[in-house]
Motif scaffolding. Structure first.
Motif, PDB file in Angstrom:
ATOM      1  N   GLN A 142       0.788  -1.238   0.179  1.00 15.58           N
ATOM      2  CA  GLN A 142       0.087   0.121   0.055  1.00 15.58           C
ATOM      3  C   GLN A 142       0.844   1.164  -0.084  1.00 15.58           C
ATOM      4  N   PHE A 143       2.000   1.391   0.729  1.00 14.89           N
ATOM      5  CA  PHE A 143       2.695   2.477   0.815  1.00 14.89           C
ATOM      6  C   PHE A 143       3.482   2.683  -0.600  1.00 14.89           C
ATOM      7  N   ALA A 144       3.608   1.607  -1.283  1.00 14.14           N
ATOM      8  CA  ALA A 144       4.599   1.523  -2.453  1.00 14.14           C
ATOM      9  C   ALA A 144       3.501   2.118  -3.388  1.00 14.14           C
ATOM     10  N   ASP A 145       2.343   1.380  -3.519  1.00  9.98           N
ATOM     11  CA  ASP A 145       1.561   1.675  -4.657  1.00  9.98           C
ATOM     12  C   ASP A 145       0.764   2.955  -4.642  1.00  9.98           C
ATOM     13  N   VAL A 146       0.345   3.369  -3.492  1.00 12.25           N
ATOM     14  CA  VAL A 146      -0.494   4.401  -3.146  1.00 12.25           C
ATOM     15  C   VAL A 146       0.356   5.844  -2.895  1.00 12.25           C
ATOM     16  N   LEU A 147       1.314   5.428  -2.139  1.00 13.28           N
ATOM     17  CA  LEU A 147       2.078   6.827  -1.507  1.00 13.28           C
ATOM     18  C   LEU A 147       3.688   6.853  -2.517  1.00 13.28           C
ATOM     19  N   GLY A 148       3.946   5.725  -3.086  1.00 11.69           N
ATOM     20  CA  GLY A 148       5.213   6.005  -3.904  1.00 11.69           C
ATOM     21  C   GLY A 148       6.289   5.792  -3.172  1.00 11.69           C
ATOM     22  N   LEU A 149       6.276   5.193  -2.054  1.00  9.96           N
ATOM     23  CA  LEU A 149       7.497   4.688  -1.274  1.00  9.96           C
ATOM     24  C   LEU A 149       8.198   3.705  -1.723  1.00  9.96           C
TER      25      LEU A 149
END
Length: 304
Positions: A142-149
């Motif tokens: 979620q942090f990668a896909d939504v927030l770009g982390l």
């Protein structure tokens, strides 16, 4: 950014080896003990990340024992998830350029539909620990896909090697032999669970190399494993070759696990293509080095 790496769980089994691996590469990782950084304190984690602004965060801290998770399911689920949430939020807010390497587990696959297991397999956790790691894995996504982390999710299968506690199969096998040797016994009678249970073992030092290499691969999910399964019977044969005394075994009912999956092996082809990583240490050496470590523990206790 500081250029340093932050390692959570740096005092644990895999964490100690990762810190050593990073140092061997000329780095100076920061691995604060629990007494200095409470990962359940979101403000403290954010403050630490803001102060360090690390180039990479390796999140290894977790309740990692399957038996412990059955005894304490709520604590395992809550604390493993909250620690991961706090680390990801802190990096997102204070060091969004950092790479976050999440140390996950092959346990998330449960009973696989086919072997070897690759990253496309569904998540079917069969114990509270595996469930907690699946939740953390999805949180990282979620942090990668939504927030770009930049989150790299590593699903490591069974780790083994020097320094492993006796809660795990190779740890308990090597501890029992080392104790029998130290006691001057002619034979070691080893108590263990299901002899036919087969797992995919990788030396913890190879896994640590994989974690260190993970900072250079694209965000995503990667298995870390040897690609072959080894039964407890086969481990016993390797242990007999390394032991100084005869070894025999007997089944301990308390070590039999409910819902145990009979055979698991994974595929690490995706990570190999992305990084060039391959396991280097043969299982024979892993067993011998684990036994030598327990011999050292017994020697220290006698000297003390």
């Amino acid at each position: 950014m500081s250029g340093q790496a932050l390692v959570t769980g740096g005092g644990g089994f895999a964490g100690r080896h990762l810190v050593e691996e990073l140092r061997s590469r000329g780095e100076d990782p920061v691995a604060p003990p629990r007494s200095e950084l409470d990962l359940l304190d979101a403000d403290a984690v954010r403050e630490a990340v803001a102060r360090l602004r690390p180039r990479a965060v390796f999140h290894l801290a977790a309740h990692a024992s399957v038996p412990y998770s059955w005894a304490h399911p709520r604590r395992t689920l809550r604390e493993n998830f909250e620690m991961t949430q706090n680390v990801l939020e802190a990096v997102q807010l204070e060091a969004p350029e950092s790479v976050v390497v999440l140390a996950g587990s092959g346990e998330v696959y449960g009973a696989p539909e086919r072997l070897p297991v690759d990253e496309s397999a569904p998540l079917r956790p069969r114990n509270p620990y595996a469930l907690s790691k699946a939740a953390c894995d999805l949180l990282g996504a979620q942090f990668a896909d939504v927030l770009g982390l930049n989150v790299v999710r590593m699903r490591s299968f069974n780790q083994a090697g020097p320094g492993q506690s006796d809660e795990y199969v190779l740890g308990t096998l090597t501890r029992q032999v080392a104790e029998a040797e130290a006691a001057g016994e002619q034979a070691a009678v080893i108590r263990l669970g299901n002899l036919d249970s087969a797992r995919d073992f990788t030396d913890v030092r190879d896994v640590s190399r994989a974690y260190a290499d993970a900072v250079s691969v694209p965000a995503g999910t990667y298995n870390v494993c040897s690609g072959r399964s080894v039964s407890v019977r086969e481990l016993l044969e390797l242990l007999r070759a390394a032991a100084r005394i005869e070894t025999r075994h007997e089944v301990a009912q308390e070590r039999l696990r409910a819902g145990d999956v009979p055979d698991i092996r994974g595929s690490a082809e995706r990570f190999a293509r992305a990084s060039g990583w391959q396991p280097r240490i043969p299982l024979e050496q892993t067993v011998a080095d684990a036994l030598d470590w327990w011999r050292g523990v017994r020697d220290e206790r006698r000297a003390g």
